[in-house]
Write a protein that holds these residues in place. Structure first.
Motif, PDB file in Angstrom:
ATOM      1  N   GLN B   6      26.318 -18.153 -70.232  1.00 58.40           N
ATOM      2  CA  GLN B   6      25.225 -17.479 -70.924  1.00 58.40           C
ATOM      3  C   GLN B   6      25.002 -18.265 -72.211  1.00 58.40           C
ATOM      4  O   GLN B   6      25.842 -18.263 -73.092  1.00 58.40           O
ATOM      5  CB  GLN B   6      25.587 -16.014 -71.211  1.00 58.40           C
ATOM      6  N   THR B  20      14.042 -12.024 -71.797  1.00 57.46           N
ATOM      7  CA  THR B  20      14.815 -12.606 -70.695  1.00 57.46           C
ATOM      8  C   THR B  20      16.142 -13.118 -71.230  1.00 57.46           C
ATOM      9  O   THR B  20      16.173 -13.903 -72.188  1.00 57.46           O
ATOM     10  CB  THR B  20      14.048 -13.768 -70.039  1.00 57.46           C
ATOM     11  N   LEU B  21      17.213 -12.668 -70.615  1.00 59.52           N
ATOM     12  CA  LEU B  21      18.558 -13.137 -70.946  1.00 59.52           C
ATOM     13  C   LEU B  21      19.017 -14.084 -69.845  1.00 59.52           C
ATOM     14  O   LEU B  21      18.993 -13.731 -68.666  1.00 59.52           O
ATOM     15  CB  LEU B  21      19.517 -11.950 -71.069  1.00 59.52           C
ATOM     16  N   ASP B  22      19.442 -15.274 -70.258  1.00 63.08           N
ATOM     17  CA  ASP B  22      19.751 -16.314 -69.282  1.00 63.08           C
ATOM     18  C   ASP B  22      21.171 -16.221 -68.754  1.00 63.08           C
ATOM     19  O   ASP B  22      22.102 -15.838 -69.477  1.00 63.08           O
ATOM     20  CB  ASP B  22      19.562 -17.696 -69.928  1.00 63.08           C
ATOM     21  N   CYS B  23      21.320 -16.595 -67.499  1.00 62.51           N
ATOM     22  CA  CYS B  23      22.637 -16.672 -66.873  1.00 62.51           C
ATOM     23  C   CYS B  23      22.594 -17.740 -65.791  1.00 62.51           C
ATOM     24  O   CYS B  23      21.733 -17.690 -64.904  1.00 62.51           O
ATOM     25  CB  CYS B  23      23.021 -15.328 -66.256  1.00 62.51           C
ATOM     26  N   THR B  24      23.490 -18.698 -65.866  1.00 65.55           N
ATOM     27  CA  THR B  24      23.666 -19.638 -64.764  1.00 65.55           C
ATOM     28  C   THR B  24      25.089 -19.510 -64.250  1.00 65.55           C
ATOM     29  O   THR B  24      26.005 -19.141 -64.985  1.00 65.55           O
ATOM     30  CB  THR B  24      23.382 -21.086 -65.178  1.00 65.55           C
ATOM     31  N   TRP B  36      24.861  -7.657 -63.810  1.00 58.98           N
ATOM     32  CA  TRP B  36      24.646  -7.577 -65.253  1.00 58.98           C
ATOM     33  C   TRP B  36      25.206  -6.249 -65.740  1.00 58.98           C
ATOM     34  O   TRP B  36      24.973  -5.197 -65.126  1.00 58.98           O
ATOM     35  CB  TRP B  36      23.172  -7.677 -65.610  1.00 58.98           C
ATOM     36  N   SER B  74      20.668 -19.663 -60.947  1.00 55.63           N
ATOM     37  CA  SER B  74      20.422 -18.871 -62.142  1.00 55.63           C
ATOM     38  C   SER B  74      20.100 -17.428 -61.763  1.00 55.63           C
ATOM     39  O   SER B  74      19.541 -17.166 -60.689  1.00 55.63           O
ATOM     40  CB  SER B  74      19.303 -19.463 -62.996  1.00 55.63           C
ATOM     41  N   ASN B  76      18.758 -14.660 -64.181  1.00 56.52           N
ATOM     42  CA  ASN B  76      18.365 -14.173 -65.501  1.00 56.52           C
ATOM     43  C   ASN B  76      17.978 -12.697 -65.451  1.00 56.52           C
ATOM     44  O   ASN B  76      17.335 -12.235 -64.512  1.00 56.52           O
ATOM     45  CB  ASN B  76      17.191 -14.978 -66.037  1.00 56.52           C
ATOM     46  N   CYS B  92      26.695 -11.198 -67.942  1.00 55.28           N
ATOM     47  CA  CYS B  92      26.448 -11.587 -66.562  1.00 55.28           C
ATOM     48  C   CYS B  92      27.813 -11.799 -65.901  1.00 55.28           C
ATOM     49  O   CYS B  92      28.743 -12.304 -66.546  1.00 55.28           O
ATOM     50  CB  CYS B  92      25.639 -12.884 -66.561  1.00 55.28           C
ATOM     51  N   THR B 110      25.593 -12.100 -74.282  1.00 54.10           N
ATOM     52  CA  THR B 110      24.462 -12.293 -75.190  1.00 54.10           C
ATOM     53  C   THR B 110      24.270 -11.012 -75.974  1.00 54.10           C
ATOM     54  O   THR B 110      24.158  -9.933 -75.384  1.00 54.10           O
ATOM     55  CB  THR B 110      23.165 -12.613 -74.420  1.00 54.10           C
TER      56      THR B 110
END
Lengths: 118, 116
Positions: B6, B20-24, B36, B74, B76, B92, B110
């Motif tokens: 994150q 938008t909260l990112d997650c890979t 999440w 990803s 998100n 995440c 995050t």
């Protein structure tokens, strides 16, 4: 109400004094697990249980014991707590031990137990 | 290598806007689940949304939706119409299919702050 409960929610204790954190779920879940959360280290699994009388070590089991005598309860035992076990502890449960789907795969967490060992 | 990344330690969003909260993620398994969770300041871990690796549709739960791009690995989280009560840490997590312990691997989180 479906839930995972933990007791106590907060505990301050001293080094070496045995303690037990209880965890109970009322959803008839097969799988239960304990995590600890530490700043910068995230959540790490301590122990898990696939079903009654079936337990196994997670990533950080040292200094902890568990038992699963009944499906609903999964207590975490610290036989001789030390300051490095100061942490936020979460119990979680999941419907089925195996499976990849929304209903079987989602882990529901208890409210957390904040433990301080002096 | 990190299994869940994150990249946004903290974010601000204006109330009523989307965020938008990112997650890979990184896995070689074909079967896995992505989650999440929300952790408010009170500390509890609240499940928000789930995406299975074989699910073709993006998951949605009320104001939460998951933008799942499998090829890019990803997942998100999109929160629409942010509310003040959305201020919290968001994690995440992933469970890999061959993980006998059903362990969830969490990202670093995050912190979302919603401005009035």
């Amino acid at each position: 109400e479906a839930q995972v409960t933990q007791n106590p929610r907060y505990l301050i204790t001293v080094t070496g004094k045995k303690l037990t954190v209880t965890c109970s779920q009322n959803m008839n879940h097969e799988y239960m697990s304990w995590y600890r959360q530490d700043p910068g280290l995230g959540l790490r699994q301590i122990y898990y249980s696939m079903n009654v009388e079936v337990t196994d070590k997670g990533d950080v089991p040292e200094g902890y014991k568990v038992s699963r005598k009944e499906k609903r309860n999964f207590p975490l035992i610290l036989e001789s707590p030390s300051p490095n076990q100061t942490s936020l502890y979460f119990c979680a449960s999941q419907l089925r031990a195996m499976g990849v789907s929304l209903s079987t795969d989602t882990q529901y967490f208890g409210p957390g137990t904040r433990l301080t060992v002096l | 290598a990190q299994k869940i990344t994150q990249t946004q330690p903290g974010m601000f969003v204006q109330e009523k806007e989307a965020v938008t909260l990112d997650c890979t993620y990184d896995t070689s398994d074909q079967s896995y689940g992505l989650f999440w969770y929300k952790q408010p300041s009170s500390g509890e871990m609240i499940f928000l949304i789930y995406q299975g690796s074989y699910d073709e549709q993006n998951a949605t739960e009320g104001r939460y939706s998951l933008n799942f791009q499998k090829a890019r690995k990803s997942a998100n989280l999109v929160i629409s119409a942010s509310q003040l009560g959305d201020s919290a840490m968001y994690f995440c997590a992933m469970r890999e299919g061959n993980n006998a312990g059903n362990m969830l691997t969490f990202g670093g989180g995050t912190r979302l702050m919603v401005k009035p």
